[in-house]
Design a protein around this motif. Structure first.
Motif, PDB file in Angstrom:
ATOM      1  N   ALA A 152      12.704 -36.229  22.881  1.00  0.00           N
ATOM      2  CA  ALA A 152      12.079 -37.019  23.407  1.00  0.00           C
ATOM      3  C   ALA A 152      10.767 -35.763  23.943  1.00  0.00           C
ATOM      4  N   VAL A 153       9.387 -36.922  24.322  1.00  0.00           N
ATOM      5  CA  VAL A 153       7.796 -35.836  24.458  1.00  0.00           C
ATOM      6  C   VAL A 153       7.949 -36.063  26.028  1.00  0.00           C
ATOM      7  N   LEU A 191       5.845 -31.402  24.359  1.00  0.00           N
ATOM      8  CA  LEU A 191       4.969 -31.532  25.497  1.00  0.00           C
ATOM      9  C   LEU A 191       3.625 -32.934  25.460  1.00  0.00           C
ATOM     10  N   SER A 192       3.840 -33.128  25.992  1.00  0.00           N
ATOM     11  CA  SER A 192       2.111 -33.917  25.847  1.00  0.00           C
ATOM     12  C   SER A 192       1.880 -34.625  27.365  1.00  0.00           C
ATOM     13  N   PRO A 193       0.672 -34.997  27.364  1.00  0.00           N
ATOM     14  CA  PRO A 193       0.368 -35.842  28.280  1.00  0.00           C
ATOM     15  C   PRO A 193       1.166 -37.107  28.759  1.00  0.00           C
ATOM     16  N   GLN A 194       1.146 -37.879  29.808  1.00  0.00           N
ATOM     17  CA  GLN A 194       2.091 -38.738  30.420  1.00  0.00           C
ATOM     18  C   GLN A 194       1.946 -40.143  29.096  1.00  0.00           C
ATOM     19  N   CYS A 195       0.542 -40.367  28.862  1.00  0.00           N
ATOM     20  CA  CYS A 195      -0.406 -42.019  28.127  1.00  0.00           C
ATOM     21  C   CYS A 195      -1.742 -41.314  27.798  1.00  0.00           C
ATOM     22  N   GLY A 196      -2.444 -41.948  27.055  1.00  0.00           N
ATOM     23  CA  GLY A 196      -3.175 -42.359  26.945  1.00  0.00           C
ATOM     24  C   GLY A 196      -4.799 -41.949  27.728  1.00  0.00           C
ATOM     25  N   PHE A 197      -5.659 -41.573  27.373  1.00  0.00           N
ATOM     26  CA  PHE A 197      -6.842 -40.961  28.088  1.00  0.00           C
ATOM     27  C   PHE A 197      -7.685 -42.438  28.811  1.00  0.00           C
ATOM     28  N   ALA A 198      -7.529 -43.112  27.464  1.00  0.00           N
ATOM     29  CA  ALA A 198      -8.139 -44.274  27.492  1.00  0.00           C
ATOM     30  C   ALA A 198      -7.548 -45.977  26.964  1.00  0.00           C
ATOM     31  N   SER A 199      -6.766 -46.444  27.504  1.00  0.00           N
ATOM     32  CA  SER A 199      -5.537 -47.301  27.229  1.00  0.00           C
ATOM     33  C   SER A 199      -6.318 -48.444  26.636  1.00  0.00           C
ATOM     34  N   THR A 200      -8.329 -48.560  27.723  1.00  0.00           N
ATOM     35  CA  THR A 200      -8.825 -49.904  27.086  1.00  0.00           C
ATOM     36  C   THR A 200     -10.677 -48.965  27.115  1.00  0.00           C
ATOM     37  N   GLU A 201     -11.320 -49.198  27.104  1.00  0.00           N
ATOM     38  CA  GLU A 201     -12.851 -48.646  26.369  1.00  0.00           C
ATOM     39  C   GLU A 201     -12.886 -47.994  27.411  1.00  0.00           C
TER      40      GLU A 201
END
Length: 367
Positions: A295-296, A331-341
């Motif tokens: 699990a990350v 460990l990671s951020p919870q999501c991407g920083f730009a799920s859309t442009e």
């Protein structure tokens, strides 16, 4: 100890804030002021710089930031045989904001074409990466959840069972094609299994004629059909999220209702799990994680620029390790920083500070 293969102790979900050069080039392309080849040249140059910066801060898995995409999911799905991107009456409603009014429509038999553009995107990423190149694609569930039965032509699929069978088969072909292209780290972005934890989303599904409990099992079968195409040596991870658009969200609810199926029926190797707010619930569901999976933990938010302290992140890892051994965690951020442009509401330097902090904490915790 650090891990020589994915998922890495310090990892990332995938999307990154688009650079000013990419944003400008995409705007010019939409206006017809530059050619597709000119846009690609800008994207190539910016992605090469992006990969180098990820490597410089110590990330062992690097992405192209999804710089060539408008959406985290529609671009890939619209590239499948039988799927088109269409205008819809209104965009998706998030908490306090709305997306562009676009959606998908299934008007033919589903398949994965050998000419899918994202195979080329991966080839380029692999050519400029010294670290492990990570490819992200939407989970197959994304083609069903958003539009449901209404977005699928009845003349093509009078019944839903053949639709799900063809979708699983197309995804197995896609996974195999990425593997044959040299991809050893593939991620399925699985938003909608997490949505099944939200009572409001479950009510919405029932209102349109779907049974959320049955859907969970259909979705597990779809994911397993997809991973059946894996090639030797490929790690497949799954990212779970409750919505990420312009720093807002769509769903809430802890993982407990789906944890058993998620961990024990879905044949992926690792789970990137949103855990940056109370909306995701506690770490208790991690007790069901099998010994051979990881699990990350997304305990660092990608929605704001405020930088979490090392102590704060270590404390959260300690809390999680009460339910699953630390050796099974990353460990990671919870999501991407730009799920859309459009991207989330933080500065590029704040994004990089978070990714650096992730690497620093991983080195101190795991050596």
């Amino acid at each position: 100890m650090q891990r020589p293969k994915p998922p890495f102790r310090a990892d990332q979900v995938g999307s990154l804030l688009r650079s000013p050069a990419v944003k400008e080039a995409r705007t010019l392309r939409v206006a017809g002021e530059i050619t597709a080849a000119q846009l690609k040249a800008v994207e190539d140059a910016e992605i090469a710089k992006l990969v180098a910066r990820q490597e410089a801060i110590g990330l062992r898995g690097v992405t192209d930031g999804e710089f060539r995409r408008s959406w985290w999911h529609y671009d890939f799905l619209a590239g499948l045989d039988g799927v088109g991107l269409v205008s819809v009456a209104q965009g998706l409603q998030f908490k306090g904001t709305q997306t562009k009014a676009e959606g998908l429509h299934v008007d033919g038999r589903l398949g994965f074409p050998a000419t899918h553009p994202m195979l080329g995107h991966f080839h380029f990423l692999k050519s400029v990466a010294k670290a492990t190149p990570k490819m992200t694609i939407p989970s197959p569930t994304a083609l069903h959840y958003r539009g449901g039965r209404q977005a699928i032509e009845r003349s093509v699929y009078p019944e839903m069972e053949p639709f799900f069978e063809d979708l699983g088969r197309a995804y197995a072909q896609a996974v195999r094609a990425f593997g044959e292209a040299g991809c050893t780290y593939l991620q399925l972005d699985e938003v909608f299994v997490a949505y099944l934890c939200d009572p409001a989303q479950r009510d919405y599904l029932r209102s349109r004629g779907d049974d959320p409990d049955r859907l969970l099992h259909i979705y597990a079968d779809l994911v397993n059909a997809a991973v059946s195409g894996r090639t030797p040596g490929m790690t497949i991870s799954m990212h779970l999220c409750r919505g990420n658009f312009r720093s807002t969200w769509m769903a809430q609810g802890g993982y407990e209702p789906v944890a058993d199926v998620l961990f024990n029926r879905m044949g992926v190797d690792a789970y990137f799990m949103e855990y940056d707010s109370e909306r995701a619930g506690g770490f208790e569901p991690l007790r069901m994680l099998p010994k051979n999976k990881h699990a990350v933990l997304g305990i660092m938010t990608s929605k704001t620029g405020a930088l979490e302290s090392k102590d704060q992140l270590k404390r959260r890892l300690d809390e999680a390790s009460k339910f699953v051994p630390l050796d099974q965690l990353c460990l990671s951020p919870q999501c991407g920083f730009a799920s859309t442009e459009e991207g989330n509401l933080l500065a590029e330097e704040e994004q990089w500070a978070k990714l650096r902090r992730c690497v620093e904490v991983a080195e101190e915790v795991w050596g």
